[in-house]
Design a protein around this motif. Structure first.
Motif, PDB file in Angstrom:
ATOM      1  N   ALA A  73       0.981  -1.243   0.029  1.00  0.00           N
ATOM      2  CA  ALA A  73       0.027  -0.121   0.017  1.00  0.00           C
ATOM      3  C   ALA A  73       0.941   1.248  -0.025  1.00  0.00           C
ATOM      4  O   ALA A  73       0.521   2.222  -0.737  1.00  0.00           O
ATOM      5  CB  ALA A  73      -0.981   0.105   1.311  1.00  0.00           C
ATOM      6  N   TRP A  98      -8.898  -5.572  -0.175  1.00  0.00           N
ATOM      7  CA  TRP A  98      -7.587  -4.675  -0.854  1.00  0.00           C
ATOM      8  C   TRP A  98      -8.157  -3.369  -1.130  1.00  0.00           C
ATOM      9  O   TRP A  98      -7.259  -2.403  -0.545  1.00  0.00           O
ATOM     10  CB  TRP A  98      -7.149  -5.385  -2.079  1.00  0.00           C
ATOM     11  N   GLU A 101      -8.545  -1.352   2.140  1.00  0.00           N
ATOM     12  CA  GLU A 101      -7.238  -1.404   2.623  1.00  0.00           C
ATOM     13  C   GLU A 101      -6.612   0.037   2.153  1.00  0.00           C
ATOM     14  O   GLU A 101      -5.947   0.798   2.707  1.00  0.00           O
ATOM     15  CB  GLU A 101      -6.469  -2.527   2.581  1.00  0.00           C
ATOM     16  N   LEU A 102      -6.814  -0.025   0.732  1.00  0.00           N
ATOM     17  CA  LEU A 102      -6.455   1.157  -0.125  1.00  0.00           C
ATOM     18  C   LEU A 102      -7.102   2.490  -0.067  1.00  0.00           C
ATOM     19  O   LEU A 102      -6.921   3.384  -0.810  1.00  0.00           O
ATOM     20  CB  LEU A 102      -5.910   0.697  -1.450  1.00  0.00           C
TER      21      LEU A 102
END
Length: 432
Positions: A73, A98, A101-102
Motif C-alpha cells: 500500500a 484490498w 485497505e487502499l
C-alpha cells in the motif's frame, strides 16, 4: 468488470504484483509477470511498478500477509499508481479487502479480469460476443458488492422493476442472473446454427485441419501464407478470437480446409475455456491439428504444455497433431534450436515469414490426410459424371485425363466415397 472503454480515464499507472508460492519454480513468477505486463499493455494501461512477492501460504483475507499488505500500500502511494493488478486470481472478498485497505481510491483487479476485458474488446462475431459477455457476467456476479457503475448504463430507463423490500444490490444480482440465463439460451441457438453449418460442410467431404497454439505464435500468419488469404495477423496477444476457415491446396492438388482458432495462454480463466468451447470445437472435429509454437520464445516449453492441457480438457489431444515450431528465423542462439530439435524429434521447424520449412509442413499435411481417405487410381465411365463431380467437390482429384474408355483419375478418395469408387479402381485396389 471494468469496461475497456472506461480503462484509459480510470487507469494510467498500474502496480503489477506477482506471487511466488513455495512450489513454484525459480523464475516462473517473473516470467508470468512479464506476460501480464504484455496483457495490460494491450489495454493501453501504463505500468509503473512490477514486483514479485514470495509467500509460504496464502492469506485468506488478502492472499498476502498483513505486513506485506501495508508495505505494498505504501509503495503504491509512493509511485503514484492508481491500480493494483494481481497475476494471481483473487476472490471477490480479497478484492474488496484490498480496495478497502487502499482507501477505496485504488482499483484492484486480477489477471482474469484483464484477459476478459481483452476478449471483450476483440470479439467480432455474435457468437464470440455472447460467449465473452457470459464469461464476464459469471465472473462478476460474486463481485456485485464492488462498484458497478456501468450497470446503470446497461439497465436503461425503468427496464427492471424493483420488488418491495428488494435492495439495489439484490436487484442488480437478479438482473445479471436473468441476463446469464438469456445468454445461455441465445448461445444454444447459435450453437445449433453452427452445427447446421458444420453438417453442410461435411456434405462436401473435405479434410480439415485446425491451427492451435499459444497466443501470438503465428497461427494467423501461417493460415494467410498457406491459403493466400488476408486474415488479421497482428503482433499482439489474442489478435484472433473468432475461428476463420480458408481453403488451401496441397502440392498434390488435394484441397484442405484450415481453421485458425483462438490462442491459448497460461492461467486462462477456466470460464473462458468453457465459454469458448464452441469456438474451440473446430479443433475437436478437425481431421488433424497443427500445433504452432514460437520457437524464439524462452518459455516455449511452458507454451507447449499449456496448449496440450487445454486440448486434453477438450478431449482433442488424441487426434493426430503436427507440432510446428515457427519463427526459427528469430532464434539467435543456434544451441536453442539444437535443443528443441533434440527434445521434439518429430516436430517441424518453419518460418512463416521467410517460407522456410513450409514445403515439409504441406507434405506432412498430405500424410495426415491419409487417415481421412485413401490414395486411388480410377477409371470412371463417362456416364458417371455425378461421381466425378463428388470427387471434385471433395478436392480429391490430383490429376484427370479424359480417354475413350472413361475418365482416368488419380487422387485421394474420402473414406465416405470409397464404396462408390470401388467398382472403378484400376487393378481393383487403392494405391499403396
Amino acid at each position: 468488470m471494468i469496461q475497456t472503454d472506461d480503462l484509459n480515464p480510470m487507469i494510467n499507472r498500474a502496480f503489477l504484483l506477482g506471487v511466488r508460492g513455495p512450489k513454484m519454480p525459480e523464475g516462473e513468477a517473473e516470467t508470468l509477470l512479464d506476460e501480464l505486463e504484455e496483457l495490460v499493455s494491450n489495454l493501453g494501461i501504463g505500468v509503473g511498478v512490477k514486483q514479485v512477492v514470495k509467500i509460504r501460504e496464502a492469506n485468506a483475507a488478502f492472499l498476502l500477509g498483513t505486513g506485506k499488505v501495508r508495505e505494498i500500500a505504501e509503495e503504491i502511494k509512493n509511485h503514484g499508481c492508481d491500480s493494483l493488478i494481481f497475476d494471481e486470481p483473487l476472490s471477490a472478498g480479497q478484492q474488496r479487502n484490498w480496495e478497502k485497505e487502499l482507501g477505496g481510491k485504488i482499483l484492484v483487479i486480477d489477471r482474469q479480469e484483464i484477459i476478459l476485458d481483452i476478449f471483450n474488446s476483440r470479439a467480432q462475431t455474435k457468437e464470440a460476443s455472447l460467449q465473452v459477455e457470459l464469461a464476464r457476467l459469471e465472473y462478476e456476479l460474486p463481485r456485485m458488492k464492488r462498484a458497478w457503475s456501468h450497470l446503470d448504463r446497461q439497465r436503461g430507463g425503468g427496464a427492471v422493476q424493483r420488488d418491495a423490500g428488494e435492495t439495489q444490490l439484490e436487484m442488480d444480482q437478479r438482473m445479471i442472473r436473468t441476463r446469464i440465463s438469456r445468454l445461455k439460451k441465445e448461445l444454444t441457438e447459435v450453437l445449433q446454427h453452427r452445427e447446421v453449418q458444420r453438417k453442410k460442410r461435411q456434405r462436401v467431404p473435405l479434410p480439415t485441419a485446425s491451427i492451435v497454439g499459444y497466443t501470438n505464435a503465428g497461427k494467423s500468419s501461417l493460415l494467410n501464407r498457406v491459403t493466400q488469404s488476408e486474415v488479421l495477423a497482428a503482433d499482439k496477444l489474442f489478435a484472433t478470437l473468432d475461428p476463420t476457415t480458408r481453403r488451401a491446396e496441397l502440392p498434390s492438388g488435394q484441397a484442405l480446409l484450415m481453421t485458425d482458432t483462438v490462442g491459448f495462454i497460461r492461467r486462462l480463466p477456466h470460464r473462458l475455456v468453457e465459454a469458448f468451447k464452441a469456438t474451440l470445437e473446430e479443433a475437436v472435429v478437425a481431421t488433424f491439428l497443427i500445433h504452432v509454437l514460437d520457437a524464439s520464445s524462452p518459455d516455449v516449453e511452458h507454451h507447449y504444455a499449456t496448449t496440450m492441457n487445454v486440448l486434453k480438457e477438450l478431449k482433442a489431444d488424441e487426434k493426430t497433431i503436427i507440432t510446428v515450431f515457427n519463427k526459427v528465423d528469430k532464434i539467435e542462439d543456434p544451441m536453442q534450436l539444437t535443443m528443441l530439435r533434440h527434445d521434439y524429434p518429430d516436430a517441424l521447424f518453419i518460418s512463416v515469414k521467410t517460407g522456410y520449412g513450409l514445403d515439409k509442413l504441406l507434405d506432412k499435411c498430405q500424410e495426415c490426410i491419409g487417415e481421412w481417405g485413401e490414395p486411388v487410381e480410377l477409371l470412371i465411365p463417362h456416364d458417371r459424371y455425378d461421381l466425378i463431380n463428388q470427387l471434385h467437390e471433395a478436392g480429391a482429384i490430383t490429376s484427370k485425363e479424359v480417354t475413350d474408355e472413361g475418365v482416368h483419375i488419380e487422387g485421394t478418395a474420402p473414406k465416405r466415397l470409397l464404396d462408390q469408387v470401388k467398382p472403378f479402381l484400376i487393378n481393383g485396389r487403392t494405391i499403396a
